[in-house]
Write a protein that holds these residues in place. Structure first.
Motif, PDB file in Angstrom:
ATOM      1  N   SER A  64       0.807  -1.221   0.000  1.00 46.62           N
ATOM      2  CA  SER A  64       0.000   0.000   0.000  1.00 46.62           C
ATOM      3  C   SER A  64       0.846   1.280   0.000  1.00 46.62           C
ATOM      4  N   VAL A  65       2.123   1.143   0.280  1.00 46.43           N
ATOM      5  CA  VAL A  65       2.995   2.319   0.338  1.00 46.43           C
ATOM      6  C   VAL A  65       3.281   2.798  -1.084  1.00 46.43           C
ATOM      7  N   PRO A  66       3.111   4.106  -1.334  1.00 45.82           N
ATOM      8  CA  PRO A  66       3.399   4.626  -2.678  1.00 45.82           C
ATOM      9  C   PRO A  66       4.857   4.409  -3.062  1.00 45.82           C
ATOM     10  N   ALA A  67       5.097   4.340  -4.346  1.00 49.80           N
ATOM     11  CA  ALA A  67       6.464   4.173  -4.854  1.00 49.80           C
ATOM     12  C   ALA A  67       7.294   5.409  -4.496  1.00 49.80           C
ATOM     13  N   ASP A  68       8.606   5.200  -4.395  1.00 48.10           N
ATOM     14  CA  ASP A  68       9.501   6.321  -4.124  1.00 48.10           C
ATOM     15  C   ASP A  68       9.383   7.348  -5.237  1.00 48.10           C
ATOM     16  N   LYS A  69       9.573   8.608  -4.842  1.00 50.66           N
ATOM     17  CA  LYS A  69       9.531   9.724  -5.776  1.00 50.66           C
ATOM     18  C   LYS A  69      10.913  10.353  -5.834  1.00 50.66           C
ATOM     19  N   LEU A  70      11.069  11.301  -6.741  1.00 53.27           N
ATOM     20  CA  LEU A  70      12.287  12.096  -6.728  1.00 53.27           C
ATOM     21  C   LEU A  70      12.291  12.930  -5.453  1.00 53.27           C
ATOM     22  N   LEU A  71      13.396  13.527  -5.127  1.00 52.33           N
ATOM     23  CA  LEU A  71      13.563  14.199  -3.850  1.00 52.33           C
ATOM     24  C   LEU A  71      12.535  15.305  -3.619  1.00 52.33           C
TER      25      LEU A  71
END
Length: 189
Positions: A64-71
């Motif tokens: 359920s955790v969103p994917a990593d994003k840019l900083l």
């Protein structure tokens, strides 16, 4: 403008090596800063998912955790998260800008065969300003990482207080004699 390397020898080979060592060390810290920001947000999202549905399995919570994003996106999400509301987001965003400058402009000095001592030192001064901003943000996010990894251990106050100077020494120790004195207020705040 042709090849980045030339058959011509640099005017200041030792000074260029020293600058590039500093840029490389600064880039390492910049990458680590981004990774730690993503880690803190990821853990915060896991906690939020579990609190929202305590019966959720670990695998479901992770999914359920969103994917990593840019900083930039990571810091934006962190600012709206309950954990982020207690952080100095201005310092974290300033560190993000410093990280971007280090990654995209830290080694931009022009043709290495023609760059002179003054230009190299000017770039080192700019890099030092960015590294100071990065160190201040990294200090904040590192404290959060420490708290998540060692929730019962007290924060290492002496290390926290000396971290900006430790970063400056590691990145610029070999150049310190050639650079202007670092303002204590900027490095200690």
């Amino acid at each position: 403008m042709s090849w980045s390397l030339s058959l011509l020898k640099p005017r200041e080979p030792e000074l260029l090596d020293a600058l590039f060592l500093s840029v490389g060390r600064a880039l390492h810290l910049a990458n680590a800063y981004e990774d730690k920001c993503q880690y803190v947000l990821r853990i915060g999202n896991l906690i939020t998912a579990h609190q929202g549905d305590p019966a959720m399995t670990f695998e479901e919570a992770v999914a359920s955790v969103p994917a990593d994003k840019l900083l930039g996106g990571t810091l934006h999400s962190l600012a709206s998260h309950s954990m982020g509301r207690t952080m100095d987001m201005d310092t974290l965003h300033k560190a993000r800008q410093a990280r971007n400058w280090i990654a995209h402009e830290g080694a931009s000095i022009g043709a290495i065969w023609s760059v002179d001592r003054g230009r190299i030192l000017q770039q080192a001064v700019k890099l030092r300003t960015a590294v100071t901003d990065l160190a201040l943000g990294d200090n904040i996010i590192s404290l959060w990482c420490h708290g998540l990894a060692e929730p019962h251990a007290p924060p290492p106050t002496n290390w926290i207080n000396g971290y900006p100077d430790a970063v400056d020494t590691w990145v610029f120790g070999h150049l310190r004699g050639l650079l202007p004195k670092q303002a204590q207020s900027a490095a200690s705040s």
